[in-house]
Scaffold this motif. Structure first.
Motif, PDB file in Angstrom:
ATOM      1  N   VAL A 460      14.424  13.182  11.364  1.00  0.00           N
ATOM      2  CA  VAL A 460      14.210  14.288  10.433  1.00  0.00           C
ATOM      3  C   VAL A 460      15.452  14.512   9.594  1.00  0.00           C
ATOM      4  CG1 VAL A 460      12.532  15.518  11.848  1.00  0.00           C
ATOM      5  CG2 VAL A 460      14.972  16.000  12.132  1.00  0.00           C
ATOM      6  N   HIS A 461      15.242  15.155   8.457  1.00  0.00           N
ATOM      7  CA  HIS A 461      16.343  15.518   7.573  1.00  0.00           C
ATOM      8  C   HIS A 461      16.489  17.029   7.604  1.00  0.00           C
ATOM      9  CE1 HIS A 461      17.538  16.215   3.107  1.00  0.00           C
ATOM     10  NE2 HIS A 461      18.570  16.338   3.894  1.00  0.00           N
ATOM     11  N   ARG A 462      17.698  17.512   7.877  1.00  0.00           N
ATOM     12  CA  ARG A 462      17.937  18.962   7.901  1.00  0.00           C
ATOM     13  C   ARG A 462      19.139  19.303   7.033  1.00  0.00           C
ATOM     14  NH1 ARG A 462      13.631  19.043   9.360  1.00  0.00           N
ATOM     15  NH2 ARG A 462      12.708  19.563  11.371  1.00  0.00           N
ATOM     16  N   ILE A 566      22.919  12.850  15.887  1.00  0.00           N
ATOM     17  CA  ILE A 566      23.091  13.737  14.740  1.00  0.00           C
ATOM     18  C   ILE A 566      24.049  13.040  13.781  1.00  0.00           C
ATOM     19  CG2 ILE A 566      23.760  16.054  13.982  1.00  0.00           C
ATOM     20  CD1 ILE A 566      22.034  16.586  16.238  1.00  0.00           C
ATOM     21  N   ILE A 567      23.655  12.871  12.534  1.00  0.00           N
ATOM     22  CA  ILE A 567      24.559  12.254  11.568  1.00  0.00           C
ATOM     23  C   ILE A 567      24.969  13.293  10.544  1.00  0.00           C
ATOM     24  CG2 ILE A 567      24.894  10.358   9.940  1.00  0.00           C
ATOM     25  CD1 ILE A 567      22.724   8.841  11.435  1.00  0.00           C
ATOM     26  N   GLU A 568      26.237  13.624  10.537  1.00  0.00           N
ATOM     27  CA  GLU A 568      26.763  14.627   9.612  1.00  0.00           C
ATOM     28  C   GLU A 568      26.999  13.999   8.241  1.00  0.00           C
ATOM     29  OE1 GLU A 568      27.200  17.810  10.153  1.00  0.00           O
ATOM     30  OE2 GLU A 568      26.807  17.870  12.316  1.00  0.00           O
ATOM     31  N   SER A 569      26.826  14.770   7.184  1.00  0.00           N
ATOM     32  CA  SER A 569      26.989  14.282   5.806  1.00  0.00           C
ATOM     33  C   SER A 569      26.250  12.958   5.624  1.00  0.00           C
ATOM     34  CB  SER A 569      28.459  14.082   5.452  1.00  0.00           C
ATOM     35  OG  SER A 569      29.161  15.274   5.639  1.00  0.00           O
ATOM     36  N   ALA A 570      25.030  12.940   6.093  1.00  0.00           N
ATOM     37  CA  ALA A 570      24.260  11.694   6.095  1.00  0.00           C
ATOM     38  C   ALA A 570      24.108  11.112   4.698  1.00  0.00           C
ATOM     39  CB  ALA A 570      22.887  11.930   6.721  1.00  0.00           C
ATOM     40  N   PHE A 593      15.596  11.211  19.152  1.00  0.00           N
ATOM     41  CA  PHE A 593      15.587  11.861  17.846  1.00  0.00           C
ATOM     42  C   PHE A 593      16.815  11.488  17.035  1.00  0.00           C
ATOM     43  CE2 PHE A 593      13.492  14.423  21.003  1.00  0.00           C
ATOM     44  CZ  PHE A 593      12.282  14.770  20.391  1.00  0.00           C
ATOM     45  N   CYS A 594      16.614  11.448  15.728  1.00  0.00           N
ATOM     46  CA  CYS A 594      17.754  11.265  14.847  1.00  0.00           C
ATOM     47  C   CYS A 594      17.682  12.376  13.808  1.00  0.00           C
ATOM     48  CB  CYS A 594      17.688   9.894  14.179  1.00  0.00           C
ATOM     49  SG  CYS A 594      18.951   9.647  12.937  1.00  0.00           S
ATOM     50  N   ILE A 595      18.757  13.145  13.678  1.00  0.00           N
ATOM     51  CA  ILE A 595      18.768  14.255  12.724  1.00  0.00           C
ATOM     52  C   ILE A 595      19.807  13.973  11.649  1.00  0.00           C
ATOM     53  CG2 ILE A 595      19.020  16.750  12.442  1.00  0.00           C
ATOM     54  CD1 ILE A 595      18.285  17.050  15.381  1.00  0.00           C
ATOM     55  N   LEU A 596      19.335  13.888  10.428  1.00  0.00           N
ATOM     56  CA  LEU A 596      20.224  13.605   9.307  1.00  0.00           C
ATOM     57  C   LEU A 596      20.619  14.916   8.653  1.00  0.00           C
ATOM     58  CD1 LEU A 596      17.977  10.754   7.893  1.00  0.00           C
ATOM     59  CD2 LEU A 596      20.013  10.471   9.314  1.00  0.00           C
ATOM     60  N   MET A 597      21.868  15.297   8.779  1.00  0.00           N
ATOM     61  CA  MET A 597      22.339  16.558   8.223  1.00  0.00           C
ATOM     62  C   MET A 597      22.964  16.310   6.853  1.00  0.00           C
ATOM     63  SD  MET A 597      21.818  18.714  10.791  1.00  0.00           S
ATOM     64  CE  MET A 597      22.720  20.118  10.161  1.00  0.00           C
ATOM     65  N   THR A 598      22.563  17.142   5.879  1.00  0.00           N
ATOM     66  CA  THR A 598      23.180  16.994   4.555  1.00  0.00           C
ATOM     67  C   THR A 598      23.365  18.354   3.915  1.00  0.00           C
ATOM     68  OG1 THR A 598      21.200  17.011   3.166  1.00  0.00           O
ATOM     69  CG2 THR A 598      21.764  14.914   4.201  1.00  0.00           C
ATOM     70  N   SER A 599      24.141  18.363   2.850  1.00  0.00           N
ATOM     71  CA  SER A 599      24.227  19.561   2.027  1.00  0.00           C
ATOM     72  C   SER A 599      23.018  19.550   1.094  1.00  0.00           C
ATOM     73  CB  SER A 599      25.515  19.535   1.214  1.00  0.00           C
ATOM     74  OG  SER A 599      25.425  18.485   0.270  1.00  0.00           O
ATOM     75  N   HIS A 600      22.950  20.535   0.178  1.00  0.00           N
ATOM     76  CA  HIS A 600      21.808  20.564  -0.729  1.00  0.00           C
ATOM     77  C   HIS A 600      21.984  19.645  -1.923  1.00  0.00           C
ATOM     78  CE1 HIS A 600      19.099  23.569   0.942  1.00  0.00           C
ATOM     79  NE2 HIS A 600      20.193  24.104   1.467  1.00  0.00           N
ATOM     80  N   ARG A 609      17.350   7.181   0.263  1.00  0.00           N
ATOM     81  CA  ARG A 609      17.819   6.724   1.572  1.00  0.00           C
ATOM     82  C   ARG A 609      17.277   7.610   2.688  1.00  0.00           C
ATOM     83  NH1 ARG A 609      22.847   5.831  -1.302  1.00  0.00           N
ATOM     84  NH2 ARG A 609      23.715   7.775  -0.510  1.00  0.00           N
ATOM     85  N   LEU A 610      17.356   8.924   2.475  1.00  0.00           N
ATOM     86  CA  LEU A 610      16.889   9.851   3.503  1.00  0.00           C
ATOM     87  C   LEU A 610      15.388   9.718   3.709  1.00  0.00           C
ATOM     88  CD1 LEU A 610      19.046  12.868   2.313  1.00  0.00           C
ATOM     89  CD2 LEU A 610      19.333  11.643   4.463  1.00  0.00           C
ATOM     90  N   GLU A 611      14.685   9.581   2.591  1.00  0.00           N
ATOM     91  CA  GLU A 611      13.227   9.448   2.665  1.00  0.00           C
ATOM     92  C   GLU A 611      12.859   8.165   3.429  1.00  0.00           C
ATOM     93  OE1 GLU A 611       9.691   7.650   1.845  1.00  0.00           O
ATOM     94  OE2 GLU A 611      11.315   7.042   0.491  1.00  0.00           O
ATOM     95  N   THR A 612      13.588   7.092   3.153  1.00  0.00           N
ATOM     96  CA  THR A 612      13.311   5.819   3.825  1.00  0.00           C
ATOM     97  C   THR A 612      13.549   5.936   5.328  1.00  0.00           C
ATOM     98  OG1 THR A 612      14.076   4.669   1.838  1.00  0.00           O
ATOM     99  CG2 THR A 612      13.847   3.351   3.830  1.00  0.00           C
ATOM    100  N   MET A 613      14.656   6.581   5.674  1.00  0.00           N
ATOM    101  CA  MET A 613      14.988   6.719   7.092  1.00  0.00           C
ATOM    102  C   MET A 613      13.951   7.545   7.837  1.00  0.00           C
ATOM    103  SD  MET A 613      17.647   5.106   8.098  1.00  0.00           S
ATOM    104  CE  MET A 613      18.107   5.987   9.592  1.00  0.00           C
ATOM    105  N   THR A 614      13.459   8.623   7.191  1.00  0.00           N
ATOM    106  CA  THR A 614      12.494   9.452   7.906  1.00  0.00           C
ATOM    107  C   THR A 614      11.111   8.794   7.931  1.00  0.00           C
ATOM    108  OG1 THR A 614      12.176  10.715   5.886  1.00  0.00           O
ATOM    109  CG2 THR A 614      13.641  11.660   7.500  1.00  0.00           C
ATOM    110  N   ARG A 615      10.892   7.859   7.020  1.00  0.00           N
ATOM    111  CA  ARG A 615       9.581   7.216   6.941  1.00  0.00           C
ATOM    112  C   ARG A 615       9.423   6.062   7.938  1.00  0.00           C
ATOM    113  NH1 ARG A 615       8.572   2.922   3.676  1.00  0.00           N
ATOM    114  NH2 ARG A 615      10.383   3.431   2.424  1.00  0.00           N
ATOM    115  N   THR A 616      10.486   5.260   8.119  1.00  0.00           N
ATOM    116  CA  THR A 616      10.295   4.048   8.903  1.00  0.00           C
ATOM    117  C   THR A 616      11.439   3.759   9.864  1.00  0.00           C
ATOM    118  OG1 THR A 616       9.953   1.653   8.799  1.00  0.00           O
ATOM    119  CG2 THR A 616      11.254   2.610   7.040  1.00  0.00           C
ATOM    120  N   ASN A 617      11.104   3.039  10.935  1.00  0.00           N
ATOM    121  CA  ASN A 617      12.096   2.576  11.902  1.00  0.00           C
ATOM    122  C   ASN A 617      12.335   1.085  11.764  1.00  0.00           C
ATOM    123  OD1 ASN A 617      13.179   4.507  13.948  1.00  0.00           O
ATOM    124  ND2 ASN A 617      11.019   5.087  14.059  1.00  0.00           N
TER     125      ASN A 617
END
Ligand code: ADP
Ligand code: MG
Length: 701
Positions: A460-462, A566-570, A593-600, A609-617
């Motif tokens: 997920v992206h948070r 958890i990946i900070e500043s993903a 779980f993998c949580i991709l943390m980013t700013s806005h 990149r974020l969309e690809t990561m949340t879409r596929t493994n």
């Protein structure tokens, strides 16, 4: 034509002269007629056809449209005004826009008169607009001369300052064609051209520079792209064939005791079919009398290590030593411990050699390598040092290839009188296309199946603003007995800042996860190896629940109980790195779980990149997206490849042509390995020329 005609130095061309020749040489690398001939246009202005407004595409191409202005208005905006004209034809409406010279334009534009406008179109919402179009009244346009497609050549500021404009270059090109009467030696065989419906070389070169229309241009491009890719493949493949013929490999004829003992009583799980298939491929290689140079690709967690181990056992059974190299100390350590555990009671001597191996220990290892007592050496780059001499190194395995270059591979080659077999295991899947071009001289095996029972990692992206919720989630996971990774970016350019982020992050985590309830490990590059190992060890043993780290953790580390990454500043990580990091979890039976943390603040690429990561493994799919985003030039390791210097083909966009070219190169070398047949004379001639004249295709061999 004199066969060396194209080698004529460029100052001989009429209209060039020494000054222009200097500029052409320093700015565009053009020294000979041949160089000029292979300066291909970047794009073309197509004035041969007229588009209807409803045919416009958001492609950014320059197009010509016929229509009328029905309305003009001035629009106020933050910075100055803009002039907007509504332009219509019978199919729709678009806008013409000016940001400068309003007054003059406004006074000169005629309403309701047919115009031909020419320019780039952009789409905003559903309306197309053309900023600063070239405009001509249709009546004038019809009287004028029709120019066909106009080539636009690569240029530099210096060149235009010296008066070498696009027109001048086009003139030179015309002169060149004039001097050689547009005749160039054919470089493909007739059979191939017929089969692929390729146009002749001379026609292709003419139409790439002076296309009569889109169709001929497309044919010229296809022919030249094919030719370029064909010759690169021809070279890669013949290099491989040559190696196989010339370099005798160490024969690993038998499958012996160690391999069998391990297979029958030490294998902790059933091998996947993909692993079996790959081991078979490797065994075939090792059993033949050619030297093996094989790339083993497999997604993170697909089980490459065990395949490596079984190959090492084959080597040992045949009386040879073997080594396994990893890019980091942490990973070398882990391989060493992992292999020792897998081997259990078996009588195999294995040692670890890294930068921090003690002197006394090191001396002992050197001695045991030289007298042949040591069977397996696991290590980092330290293995490559000249002091490290083997009695008979039979197989070298390189794990996580992208950290090692060709130079290192070749160092390994020379560790034995007869080059050892080499198996390279990649951490990051490389798209097939790229693998074919980069490693065309290697054989490739692929593990395309994960061990059974793995649950796909939920990604997920948070946003940073949701941190508290994420922390709560972590606490829940820890309560269930799981462990957590928290990774911070670290790049050279912003190292100091990045370390600060890491330490700030660590402090805030320490506050939210207080001792004694929570224990936290921290690992980063500035620590002493001893301290790193200690912290790592605590996490591996489960004494700490959270591992805060920089990307040192990226490659290969294996802690099956860790279930959250958890990946900070993903947004700052590249796709392959994100995928690698994610691969650190999902190694046990639990849902991970993998949580991709980013700013806005996110760029378009970062969003993809974020969309690809949340879409596929799927690592191969991710690699394809990565290649498209970054282009081959940025992918690690491609510096070694001639594919970077392609003049016209693009290995991403022209993937299909690349495949065709490779197929035909293989086919040709199968039928006529030395290019001796009469029908292949033109190919032989061009090939030899290319080998003498590396500048033509700039291919670095
Ligand atoms: P990678 O390909 O990323 O190097 P590893 O070799 O580290 O992957 O394997 C990942 C994990 O999967 C290890 O814990 C390994 O023991 C396990 N594993 C490998 N092959 C199998 C298999 N066939 N069945 C079950 N588990 C396997
Ligand atoms: Mg691995």
């Amino acid at each position: 034509m004199n066969p060396n005609f194209l080698e004529t130095p460029i100052p001989y061309l009429k209209g060039v002269g020494p000054n222009r020749a200097d500029s052409l040489g320093s700015e565009l690398g053009i020294h000979t007629y041949r160089d000029l001939l292979h300066l291909f246009p970047n794009r073309y202005l197509d004035k041969t056809s007229y588009y209807k407004i409803n045919q416009l595409q958001p492609s950014g191409a320059d197009v010509q449209v016929i229509g009328k202005i029905i309305h003009i208005k001035t629009v106020e905006q933050k910075r100055g005004k803009r002039l907007v004209a509504s332009f219509v034809d019978e199919t729709g409406e678009m806008e013409l826009v000016w940001f400068r010279s309003h007054k003059w334009i406004r006074e000169n534009l005629k309403l309701n008169e047919p115009y031909v406008v020419f320019g780039k179109t952009k789409r905003y919402a559903s309306t197309f607009s053309m900023p600063h179009p070239e405009m001509e009244l249709l009546s004038e346009h019809q009287k004028g001369l029709k120019i066909a497609m106009q080539p636009i050549y690569p240029s530099t500021e210096k060149l235009s300052n010296k008066g070498i404009t696009n027109r001048v270059i086009a003139k030179m090109m015309q002169q060149l064609f004039l001097e050689c009467k547009g005749q160039f030696p054919e470089s493909l065989s007739k059979g191939m051209m017929d089969e692929l419906k390729l146009i002749p070389k001379s026609e292709a070169l003419f139409n790439i520079h002076f296309p009569k229309n889109q169709e001929l241009l497309a044919k010229a491009q296809f022919r030249l792209k094919f030719e370029e890719l064909f010759y690169v493949q021809l070279q890669l493949i013949s290099k491989k064939l040559l190696r196989k013929q010339k370099i005798k490999g160490l024969p690993f004829g038998k499958v012996g005791e160690n391999f069998n003992t391990f297979f029958n009583s030490h294998l902790p799980f059933e091998l996947t079919n993909a692993q079996k298939k790959v081991i078979k491929e490797i065994r075939n290689d090792l059993g033949s009398n050619a030297q093996m140079n094989r790339l083993l690709q497999g997604d993170v967690g697909s089980g490459k290590t065990i395949v490596g181990l079984m190959c090492m056992l084959l080597a040992i059974d045949n009386g040879f030593q073997t080594c396994l190299m990893a890019p980091t100390e942490i990973l070398a350590n882990q391989h060493y411990n992992g292999l020792k555990e897998l081997l259990g009671e078996m009588k195999i001597n294995i040692s670890l050699l890294t930068g921090s191996t003690k002197k006394s220990n090191r001396t002992a290892i050197h001695a045991q390598l030289e007298n042949g007592e040591l069977h397996i050496l696991v290590g980092t780059h330290a293995v490559l040092e000249d002091k490290v001499q083997f009695k008979n190194l039979g197989l070298a395995i390189i794990d996580e290839q992208h950290r090692f270059g060709v130079a290192q591979r070749s160092k390994l080659w020379h560790k034995n009188e007869v080059p050892p077999h080499i198996l390279v295991m990649t951490a990051t899947p490389i798209p097939r296309t790229l693998a074919m071009s980069l490693y065309g001289d290697l054989d490739i095996s692929v593990i395309d199946e994960l061990p059974p029972g793995r649950k796909p990692i939920k990604t997920v992206h948070r946003f940073d603003s949701n941190r508290l919720k994420v922390f709560q989630f972590i606490k829940d996971e820890i309560k269930k007995g799981r462990q957590i990774y928290m990774v911070y970016p670290l790049i050279k350019e912003s190292e100091a800042l990045d370390y600060k982020d890491l330490m700030d992050g660590y402090e805030s985590i320490a506050r939210d996860f207080p001792t004694p309830e929570y224990q936290i490990s921290i690992v980063h590059g500035k620590m002493k190896p001893k301290d790193k190992d200690y912290e790592m060890e605590r996490f591996v043993k489960g004494e700490t629940q959270i591992m805060v780290a920089t990307t040192v953790i990226e490659v290969g580390v294996n802690v099956p109980n860790a279930s959250v990454m958890i990946i900070e500043s993903a947004e700052r990580f590249g796709l392959s790195q994100l995928h690698q990091l994610r691969g650190r979890v999902g190694r046990g039976a639990e849902q991970s779980f993998c949580i991709l943390m980013t700013s806005h603040k996110l760029s378009e690429d970062a969003k993809t990149r974020l969309e690809t990561m949340t879409r596929t493994n799927d690592g191969f799919e991710i690699a394809e997206v990565d290649l498209k985003l970054r282009g081959p030039g940025d992918l690690m390791g491609t510096q070694q490849s001639g594919m970077l210097n392609l003049k016209i083909a693009d290995i991403v966009k022209d993937n299909q042509i690349l495949k065709t070219a490779r197929y035909h190169a293989l086919q040709l070398l199968k039928e006529d390995p030395r290019l001796e047949k009469e029908e292949n004379r033109s190919i032989l001639f061009a090939y030899n020329k290319m080998m003498q004249q590396k500048t033509i295709w700039n291919y670095i061999s």
